[in-house]
Design an enzyme around this catalytic site. Sequence first.
Site, short mmCIF file in Angstrom:
data_model
loop_
_atom_site.label_atom_id
_atom_site.label_comp_id
_atom_site.label_asym_id
_atom_site.label_seq_id
_atom_site.Cartn_x
_atom_site.Cartn_y
_atom_site.Cartn_z
N GLY A 292 0.79 -1.24 0.00
CA GLY A 292 0.00 0.00 0.00
C GLY A 292 0.81 1.28 0.00
O GLY A 292 0.28 2.35 -0.23
N HIS B 137 -32.11 18.77 -5.47
CA HIS B 137 -32.25 19.84 -4.49
C HIS B 137 -32.75 19.26 -3.18
O HIS B 137 -33.69 18.46 -3.18
CB HIS B 137 -33.26 20.88 -5.01
CG HIS B 137 -33.55 21.96 -4.01
ND1 HIS B 137 -32.65 22.96 -3.75
CD2 HIS B 137 -34.63 22.17 -3.20
CE1 HIS B 137 -33.16 23.77 -2.82
NE2 HIS B 137 -34.36 23.32 -2.47
P1 FAD Z 1 4.36 5.31 -2.48
O1 FAD Z 1 2.97 5.28 -2.01
O2 FAD Z 1 5.33 6.14 -1.74
O3 FAD Z 1 4.85 3.80 -2.50
C1 FAD Z 1 6.15 3.44 -2.82
C2 FAD Z 1 6.45 2.09 -2.21
O4 FAD Z 1 7.67 1.60 -2.76
C3 FAD Z 1 6.65 2.11 -0.70
O5 FAD Z 1 5.81 1.17 -0.08
C4 FAD Z 1 8.11 1.74 -0.51
O6 FAD Z 1 8.36 0.99 0.67
C5 FAD Z 1 8.38 0.91 -1.75
N1 FAD Z 1 9.79 0.87 -2.15
C6 FAD Z 1 10.66 1.91 -2.30
N2 FAD Z 1 11.86 1.48 -2.74
C7 FAD Z 1 11.75 0.13 -2.85
C8 FAD Z 1 12.65 -0.88 -3.28
N3 FAD Z 1 13.88 -0.61 -3.71
N4 FAD Z 1 12.21 -2.16 -3.26
C9 FAD Z 1 10.95 -2.47 -2.85
N5 FAD Z 1 10.06 -1.55 -2.47
C10 FAD Z 1 10.45 -0.27 -2.47
N6 FAD Z 1 -2.29 11.88 -1.88
C11 FAD Z 1 -3.57 12.00 -2.27
O7 FAD Z 1 -3.86 11.92 -3.46
N7 FAD Z 1 -4.57 12.19 -1.36
C12 FAD Z 1 -4.32 12.30 -0.04
O8 FAD Z 1 -5.25 12.48 0.75
C13 FAD Z 1 -2.98 12.22 0.41
N8 FAD Z 1 -2.68 12.34 1.71
C14 FAD Z 1 -1.38 12.22 2.12
C15 FAD Z 1 -1.10 12.38 3.46
C16 FAD Z 1 0.21 12.27 3.91
C17 FAD Z 1 0.51 12.45 5.38
C18 FAD Z 1 1.24 11.97 2.98
C19 FAD Z 1 2.66 11.80 3.46
C20 FAD Z 1 0.97 11.82 1.64
C21 FAD Z 1 -0.35 11.95 1.19
N9 FAD Z 1 -0.67 11.85 -0.16
C22 FAD Z 1 -1.97 11.98 -0.57
C23 FAD Z 1 0.35 11.59 -1.18
C24 FAD Z 1 0.35 10.10 -1.57
O9 FAD Z 1 0.56 9.32 -0.41
C25 FAD Z 1 1.43 9.81 -2.59
O10 FAD Z 1 1.30 10.71 -3.68
C26 FAD Z 1 1.32 8.39 -3.10
O11 FAD Z 1 1.46 7.46 -2.04
C27 FAD Z 1 2.38 8.09 -4.16
O12 FAD Z 1 2.24 6.78 -4.58
P2 FAD Z 1 3.46 5.96 -5.20
O13 FAD Z 1 2.88 4.65 -5.62
O14 FAD Z 1 4.17 6.77 -6.19
O15 FAD Z 1 4.49 5.76 -4.00
#
Ligand code: FAD
Length: 467
Positions: free
Chosen positions: A40, A445
Amino acid sequence: METSFDIVVIGSGPGGYTAAIRSAQLGYRVAIIEKYATLGGTCTNVGCIPSKALLDSSEHFYQAMHQFQAHGIDVGPISLNFDQFMKRKREVVAQNTAGLVYLMRKNKITVFHGTGSFVDTTTLQVVSNEQNTVLKSRYFIIATGSKPSTLPGILIDKKRVITSTELLSLGQQPRKLVIIGGGVIGVELASVYARLGTEVTIIEYANSLIPLMDRELGKALARSLTRLKITILLGSRVMAATPRADKAVVTFQDQAGQQQELQADYCVVAVGRKAYTEGLKLEAIGLRVEKNGKIPVNAFLQTSVSTIYAIGDVVAGPMLAHKAEDEGSFVAEVINGQKLHLQYERIPNVVYTWPEVASVGYTEEQLNEKGIVYHLGKFPYSASARARAAMDTEGFVKVLTDPKYGEVLGVHIFGPRAADVIGQAVIAQEFELTDQGLGRISYAHPTYSEAMKDAYLQASGQGAINI
Ligand code: FAD
Ligand code: NAD
């Protein structure tokens, strides 16, 4: 266990899991790699989901304290059970991570827990405490996300000078918080704790909160958060944040250029996030990151190695879960040979304060800067029957439309349920609907979305009221 795949996705956040599911639907043999124990990514574990769980709980608490009486509900003395407040959040996260395990199984996606690092352009090593596994794949999708940024002079010890991750899992309610950064994380988490009664100060460098959104939204939000007793210091530059045994000390230059100091139980650093590529060994495949740490990609999200793609927070664009998801399915379809393009300008932005803030398209500032002429339609929730019934009359809808064709150029909402109402504006933009047309269709509405109808009518010259 199978170690040879068509597509291997590195990272199981919203970008990664969506890419994996769409790839599997298209008939590919897919694996997903996650270095943490739960799937996740940031969003599900320490981002969107836990923050929204705490936002909802704290809003219920606030309403019980301050609004129930006006509705005729007497509940006696109200107190917060902080352990239960956090426990419910953990349960919400657990439901979502369990849901992802189910989705991976259902779509026959092989999950490996461990850190993925490239050996060459067709080989990835997955290293965990238990074992090393070598995977071969035709394609890779890098979805490794982001981590909190910091600033010179700030020492994040994760005990007193902390990030959103620690703030979402505190053991007890803090008395006093200083939050550096009045962006999305800053205002959302300030709301959570201020509603519980914590004394919160936000220090923001820019002259507005959420400075990248339409300026009127930042102003309205600042007024609202001030009523919540949050102290907002704009135009203030933090120079240092230092952890001490039982507190954090923050030094900053205020708007007048004077050096000031604040002390609090915790200082929360919320000054943006940076792309995360540590451990990937990108050098093994000849990939270099940009100055800001992002992986360069073309319009198809393809890196300079044609069989390796990158999506989500680790590439350019807004750091949003739905942007990462959109890119996840897009990339799977591109690998599948489909000709597509992503509409980045139609990605909505939402801030889950109460009232909520939601936006899509151009801001007024952007239109003025580009010299684009526009019609403005605005409707206040104080004039909405639905909002009055709910005692939720703060805020407005603002629509910006093209004077000639009525096309929707931008929609900016500060108001109850704005996060859900903005979806209509995205549809309007995607299908090039006009302000006249949108003012003509039927809206139930009384609803919050009716305010959109009134704003469109006003933009097209048929408004019932002028404000
Ligand atoms: P991520 O969700 O960061 O997932 C990347 C994953 O890759 C991680 O689990 C990590 O452990 C894994 N990983 C990294 N390197 C490696 C490796 N070498 N090998 C194996 N695994 C690895 N966005 C919204 O749209 N709405 C919101 O309400 C919102 N609220 C947020 C609240 C907070 C407090 C924060 C911090 C962020 C929020 N965001 C929100 C932003 C959102 O969380 C991110 O934009 C989103 O998670 C990005 O998704 P991603 O798949 O790019 O990366
Ligand atoms: P942000 O970019 O939204 O805000 C950072 C803020 O810190 C800016 O307003 C900036 O002006 C300020 N700042 C920078 N240096 C400063 C200094 N020295 N002193 C004081 N202020 C300073 O970043 P964020 O709030 O950390 O959020 C990170 C990312 O997570 C964002 O890109 C956001 O899209 C995403 N996120 C989204 C949601 C959502 O969609 N509801 C919620 C939380 C996070």
